[in-house]
Write an enzyme that holds these catalytic residues in place. Structure first.
Site, PDB file in Angstrom:
ATOM      1  N   PHE A 190      99.104  38.454  23.718  1.00 28.82           N
ATOM      2  CA  PHE A 190      98.095  39.108  24.563  1.00 28.82           C
ATOM      3  C   PHE A 190      98.618  39.331  25.987  1.00 28.82           C
ATOM      4  O   PHE A 190      98.615  40.447  26.506  1.00 28.82           O
ATOM      5  CB  PHE A 190      96.827  38.250  24.541  1.00 28.82           C
ATOM      6  CG  PHE A 190      95.749  38.670  25.507  1.00 28.82           C
ATOM      7  CD1 PHE A 190      95.302  39.981  25.548  1.00 28.82           C
ATOM      8  CD2 PHE A 190      95.169  37.729  26.351  1.00 28.82           C
ATOM      9  CE1 PHE A 190      94.302  40.363  26.440  1.00 28.82           C
ATOM     10  CE2 PHE A 190      94.164  38.101  27.235  1.00 28.82           C
ATOM     11  CZ  PHE A 190      93.737  39.412  27.276  1.00 28.82           C
ATOM     12  N   LEU A 198     106.601  32.672  27.638  1.00 31.78           N
ATOM     13  CA  LEU A 198     105.176  32.682  27.291  1.00 31.78           C
ATOM     14  C   LEU A 198     104.934  32.139  25.877  1.00 31.78           C
ATOM     15  O   LEU A 198     103.800  31.810  25.534  1.00 31.78           O
ATOM     16  CB  LEU A 198     104.615  34.114  27.352  1.00 31.78           C
ATOM     17  CG  LEU A 198     104.772  34.886  28.663  1.00 31.78           C
ATOM     18  CD1 LEU A 198     104.247  36.313  28.499  1.00 31.78           C
ATOM     19  CD2 LEU A 198     104.049  34.183  29.805  1.00 31.78           C
ATOM     20  N   ALA A 199     105.986  32.089  25.050  1.00 27.29           N
ATOM     21  CA  ALA A 199     105.807  31.706  23.643  1.00 27.29           C
ATOM     22  C   ALA A 199     105.270  30.283  23.549  1.00 27.29           C
ATOM     23  O   ALA A 199     105.813  29.363  24.162  1.00 27.29           O
ATOM     24  CB  ALA A 199     107.133  31.818  22.901  1.00 27.29           C
ATOM     25  N   ALA A 200     104.189  30.111  22.791  1.00 27.49           N
ATOM     26  CA  ALA A 200     103.585  28.780  22.638  1.00 27.49           C
ATOM     27  C   ALA A 200     102.589  28.831  21.495  1.00 27.49           C
ATOM     28  O   ALA A 200     102.140  29.906  21.102  1.00 27.49           O
ATOM     29  CB  ALA A 200     102.853  28.376  23.920  1.00 27.49           C
ATOM     30  N   TYR A 227      96.923  20.484  22.326  1.00 30.36           N
ATOM     31  CA  TYR A 227      97.436  21.653  23.044  1.00 30.36           C
ATOM     32  C   TYR A 227      97.691  21.292  24.510  1.00 30.36           C
ATOM     33  O   TYR A 227      98.788  21.485  25.044  1.00 30.36           O
ATOM     34  CB  TYR A 227      96.445  22.822  22.948  1.00 30.36           C
ATOM     35  CG  TYR A 227      96.787  23.956  23.889  1.00 30.36           C
ATOM     36  CD1 TYR A 227      97.978  24.667  23.752  1.00 30.36           C
ATOM     37  CD2 TYR A 227      95.924  24.314  24.929  1.00 30.36           C
ATOM     38  CE1 TYR A 227      98.314  25.701  24.620  1.00 30.36           C
ATOM     39  CE2 TYR A 227      96.249  25.352  25.795  1.00 30.36           C
ATOM     40  CZ  TYR A 227      97.451  26.037  25.639  1.00 30.36           C
ATOM     41  OH  TYR A 227      97.783  27.050  26.510  1.00 30.36           O
ATOM     42  N   LYS A 232     101.275  20.742  26.698  1.00 30.18           N
ATOM     43  CA  LYS A 232     101.591  21.485  27.923  1.00 30.18           C
ATOM     44  C   LYS A 232     101.882  20.512  29.081  1.00 30.18           C
ATOM     45  O   LYS A 232     102.783  20.756  29.898  1.00 30.18           O
ATOM     46  CB  LYS A 232     100.436  22.415  28.293  1.00 30.18           C
ATOM     47  CG  LYS A 232     100.325  23.644  27.372  1.00 30.18           C
ATOM     48  CD  LYS A 232     101.501  24.595  27.510  1.00 30.18           C
ATOM     49  CE  LYS A 232     101.194  25.983  26.982  1.00 30.18           C
ATOM     50  NZ  LYS A 232     102.348  26.895  27.131  1.00 30.18           N
ATOM     51  N   PHE A 278      94.048  29.726  34.328  1.00 31.74           N
ATOM     52  CA  PHE A 278      92.707  29.335  33.862  1.00 31.74           C
ATOM     53  C   PHE A 278      92.283  30.385  32.820  1.00 31.74           C
ATOM     54  O   PHE A 278      93.105  31.195  32.390  1.00 31.74           O
ATOM     55  CB  PHE A 278      91.753  29.251  35.056  1.00 31.74           C
ATOM     56  CG  PHE A 278      91.907  27.969  35.840  1.00 31.74           C
ATOM     57  CD1 PHE A 278      90.916  26.985  35.827  1.00 31.74           C
ATOM     58  CD2 PHE A 278      93.060  27.731  36.586  1.00 31.74           C
ATOM     59  CE1 PHE A 278      91.073  25.796  36.535  1.00 31.74           C
ATOM     60  CE2 PHE A 278      93.229  26.535  37.290  1.00 31.74           C
ATOM     61  CZ  PHE A 278      92.238  25.569  37.266  1.00 31.74           C
ATOM     62  N   ASN A 279      91.026  30.366  32.398  1.00 29.03           N
ATOM     63  CA  ASN A 279      90.576  31.339  31.386  1.00 29.03           C
ATOM     64  C   ASN A 279      90.848  32.760  31.866  1.00 29.03           C
ATOM     65  O   ASN A 279      90.610  33.066  33.033  1.00 29.03           O
ATOM     66  CB  ASN A 279      89.063  31.220  31.150  1.00 29.03           C
ATOM     67  CG  ASN A 279      88.653  29.861  30.614  1.00 29.03           C
ATOM     68  OD1 ASN A 279      88.896  28.844  31.258  1.00 29.03           O
ATOM     69  ND2 ASN A 279      88.048  29.831  29.449  1.00 29.03           N
ATOM     70  N   ARG A 336      82.823  29.203  33.777  1.00 31.02           N
ATOM     71  CA  ARG A 336      84.283  29.273  33.722  1.00 31.02           C
ATOM     72  C   ARG A 336      84.796  30.305  34.719  1.00 31.02           C
ATOM     73  O   ARG A 336      84.140  31.291  35.009  1.00 31.02           O
ATOM     74  CB  ARG A 336      84.765  29.675  32.311  1.00 31.02           C
ATOM     75  CG  ARG A 336      84.463  28.639  31.219  1.00 31.02           C
ATOM     76  CD  ARG A 336      85.327  27.412  31.370  1.00 31.02           C
ATOM     77  NE  ARG A 336      85.066  26.407  30.346  1.00 31.02           N
ATOM     78  CZ  ARG A 336      84.210  25.399  30.479  1.00 31.02           C
ATOM     79  NH1 ARG A 336      83.507  25.271  31.600  1.00 31.02           N
ATOM     80  NH2 ARG A 336      84.073  24.513  29.509  1.00 31.02           N
TER      81      ARG A 336
END
Length: 303
Positions: free
Chosen positions: A20, A77-79, A145, A149, A171-172, A207
């Site tokens: 994304f 960014l891969a996770a 998760y 991190k 954040f979100n 949020r």
């Protein structure tokens, strides 16, 4: 930049490029004239000069990619980011060991990029109720998760004296193209389809929602800046409750949804208020402007 390199395009390696966030960041970088080398996870993916296969859990694969690409910049960014992922060990294999493999690969092939930007998550703060969490808050993860991190960050900090690294804690955030199992896309889809009702959990949790385009702009600006050996929140500092988002979407579409609270979606550990302080981000990259959340909602509804 010396004139010797003036006609060499900047090479930027992006892991998780097809995710994304990656898609927006890659567009930004291409627009700035970077040559972007994307990594793809599948074994059967075809390789091209700008698409390289990478199993991040393999040290050999990481060395091959760094040796082949020799990038000016690396954006990692891969996770595994879906909190409900079924194998807890995968979080640590990918998020911690995978990141370590990438750093060790740089050392092994003797390559020091100009900057590495590594994505962590505001989830590392855990169940802190605050409307201005800054980078000095303690790290208290509450799921695998977040714990992976947090462990990743601790490990990465031991490399601060060897490689120019920035750790970001978004954040979100949301935007077009985010999967519909996330809250805002779920709400947007229900309004777009003019559904009669929606099932949600607690709609009074607040949020700090950012726009994915703002997040990509912030990452790009931090890459471009002189910042290194820092951990930086990426957020707006403005919290919204789901109730406010539902009401705004209703105003924008002229459609009323019946809200059904499903007890199965209400988590006892739900943090009532989670908003970050963007003060450090603003001081480091003052030119990056946040996108007001109502503009994000309008953009998503118009898709």
């Amino acid at each position: 930049m010396s004139s010797f390199h003036a006609n060499q395009p900047i090479r930027t390696l992006v892991t998780g490029a097809s995710g994304f966030t990656g898609r927006y960041l890659v567009d930004n970088l291409l627009g700035r004239g970077h040559t972007v080398i994307e990594t793809v996870a599948g074994r059967n993916e075809l390789e091209t000069p700008t698409r390289l296969r990478l199993d991040i859990t393999s040290p050999d694969a990481c060395r091959r990619v760094i040796e082949t690409a020799r990038p000016d910049y690396i954006v990692h960014l891969a996770a595994i980011s879906f909190v409900g992922h079924n194998d807890p060990l995968d979080f640590y294999r990918v998020n911690v060991i995978g990141t370590l493999n990438l750093l060790e690969a740089c050392a092994a092939v003797g390559h020091t990029p100009r900057k590495l930007l590594i994505a962590s998550s505001a989830n590392v703060y855990g169940n802190v109720t605050s409307d201005a969490i800054d980078e000095t808050f303690p790290v208290t993860p509450v799921n695998h998760y977040a714990a992976s991190k947090a462990a990743m960050e601790t490990m990465v900090r031991t490399w601060f004296d060897r490689l120019p690294i920035v750790i970001v804690r978004p954040f979100n955030y949301t935007g077009r193209g985010q999967a519909s199992n996330f809250l805002v896309p779920k709400i947007v889809e229900h309004f777009a389809r003019r559904e009669p009702a929606i099932e949600l959990g607690n709609i009074d949790v607040a949020r700090d929602f950012s726009d994915v385009r703002y997040v990509a702009n912030a990452y790009e600006a931090l890459l471009d800046s002189g910042v290194a050996s820092e951990t930086v929140n990426v957020c707006t500092g403005t919290p919204y409750t789901l109730r406010e988002i539902l009401s705004a979407a209703s105003d924008l579409t002229g459609h009323e949804l019946e809200i059904q609270v499903n007890p199965a979606f209400v988590r006892q550990t739900d943090v009532k208020m989670l908003a970050g302080s963007p003060a450090k981000l603003r001081s480091l990259v003052p030119k990056v402007d946040a996108i007001p959340f109502m503009d994000t909602l309008r953009w998503m509804l118009a898709a």
